[in-house]
Design an enzyme around this catalytic site. Structure first.
Site, PDB file in Angstrom:
ATOM      1  CB  ALA A  15      -0.933  -0.003   1.216  1.00 28.60           C
TER       2      ALA A  15
ATOM      3  NE  ARG B 266      -3.712  -5.250   5.987  1.00 29.60           N
ATOM      4  CZ  ARG B 266      -4.413  -6.347   6.180  1.00 29.60           C
ATOM      5  NH1 ARG B 266      -4.697  -6.738   7.386  1.00 29.60           N
ATOM      6  NH2 ARG B 266      -4.833  -7.074   5.166  1.00 29.60           N
TER       7      ARG B 266
ATOM      8  CG  HIS C 257      -4.141  -8.949  -1.763  1.00 32.14           C
ATOM      9  ND1 HIS C 257      -3.551  -8.079  -0.864  1.00 32.14           N
ATOM     10  CD2 HIS C 257      -3.835 -10.198  -1.335  1.00 32.14           C
ATOM     11  CE1 HIS C 257      -2.915  -8.785   0.069  1.00 32.14           C
ATOM     12  NE2 HIS C 257      -3.066 -10.063  -0.192  1.00 32.14           N
TER      13      HIS C 257
ATOM     14  CB  CYS D 221     -20.684 -13.466 -11.321  1.00 35.91           C
ATOM     15  SG  CYS D 221     -22.115 -14.427 -10.754  1.00 35.91           S
TER      16      CYS D 221
ATOM     17  CB  CYS E  20     -25.880 -16.645 -13.503  1.00 38.46           C
ATOM     18  SG  CYS E  20     -24.862 -16.042 -12.139  1.00 38.46           S
TER      19      CYS E  20
ATOM     20  CB  THR F 112       4.764  -4.288   1.884  1.00 33.93           C
ATOM     21  OG1 THR F 112       4.453  -5.381   2.755  1.00 33.93           O
ATOM     22  CG2 THR F 112       6.009  -4.647   1.084  1.00 33.93           C
TER      23      THR F 112
HETATM   24 ZN   LIG Z   1     -23.025 -14.841 -12.874  1.00 30.92          ZN
END
Ligand SMILES: [Zn+2]
Length: 255
Positions: free
Chosen positions: A26, A38, A125, A133, A161, A199
């Site tokens: 960061a 943090r 990350h 999704c 979906c 870091t």
């Molecule tokens: Zn989906």
């Protein structure tokens, strides 16, 4: 050694290296106006609700938490943040042909926006510029989802979906992606210099890149404004503002 002496030492080691692996946290993005989550004035320290939005179990189970998370995403300082001198210095390092991989804990994509080759960037990350999704795994640009939130969808779901959408980042309670971590650790084992930036090197398994590189015989340079958990493994530790240090140590060699 004086700060100038340490910077000179770090620069000479990078000049001599052929295969540099960079790890960023960061601290490299705070000069772009993105707060450290943090740190003492970080987002979670000031707003415990933000931490709840970042915990996967709460996010999936509680529509209120998701609605708050989407509102917070709209206001994120990341959307207006520009790469800074530190990001640009790492692009210069790549142009010198020295960069083997750039592993980042950041989710802001500022390395790529600065001009770093996406193929060299390992995002351990994830990225907040994408959504995923949770049901079908489809990924899409974050901007599309944010446009729906601005148009008054408080908790947009997957258009394919109907599943829950989340930023394509690793939340608390969520596992890291094994292939991505393997790539980061393998890069550390296969470099001749590891440069850790912004870091405190306290979060595993990424922090173990430092001992892995050191055991493999690589030099270790740490640039951070505070002490880190791995300082004793480093050949050089520079505790000065990151952007100006990187500009000094990563640019082209003089002459
Ligand atoms: Zn989906």
């Amino acid at each position: 050694m004086s700060p100038a002496g340490l910077i000179d030492d770090a620069r000479r080691r990078i000049d001599a290296a052929r295969r540099v692996v960079v790890l960023t946290g960061a601290g490299i993005s705070t000069e772009s106006g993105i707060p450290d989550f943090r740190g003492p004035s970080g987002v979670w320290t000031r707003n415990p609700a933000a931490e709840k939005q970042s915990t996967i179990q709460n996010y999936l189970a509680e529509p209120d938490v998701r609605r708050a998370a989407w509102r917070a995403r709209l206001d994120s300082p990341t959307w207006n943040a520009a790469p800074n001198a530190g990001h640009r210095a790492l692009v210069a390092l790549e142009r010198r042909g020295k960069l083997h991989a750039l592993v980042t804990q950041n989710i802001d994509e500022l390395h790529q926006r600065a001009g770093q080759s996406p193929a060299l960037v390992v995002e351990v990350h994830g990225s907040m510029r994408r959504v995923m999704c949770w049901q079908c795994g489809r990924r899409a640009p974050m901007e599309e989802a944010l446009a729906r939130v601005r148009a008054d969808e408080q908790d947009p779901h997957c258009l394919d979906c109907g599943g829950i959408l989340k930023s394509d980042t690793i939340s608390f309670g969520q596992s890291l992606v094994p292939e991505v971590i393997d790539r980061a650790l393998n890069a550390a084992a296969d470099c001749d210099l590891l440069l850790a930036i912004g870091t405190t090197l306290q979060v595993q398994p990424v922090a173990s890149m430092v001992p892995i590189a050191a055991r493999a015989g690589a030099r270790v340079v740490i640039v951070n404004d505070q002490p880190t958990a791995m300082d004793e493994l480093a050949d050089v530790v520079v505790r000065e503002p990151i952007g100006s240090v990187l500009a000094a140590i990563c640019g082209a060699a003089p002459g």
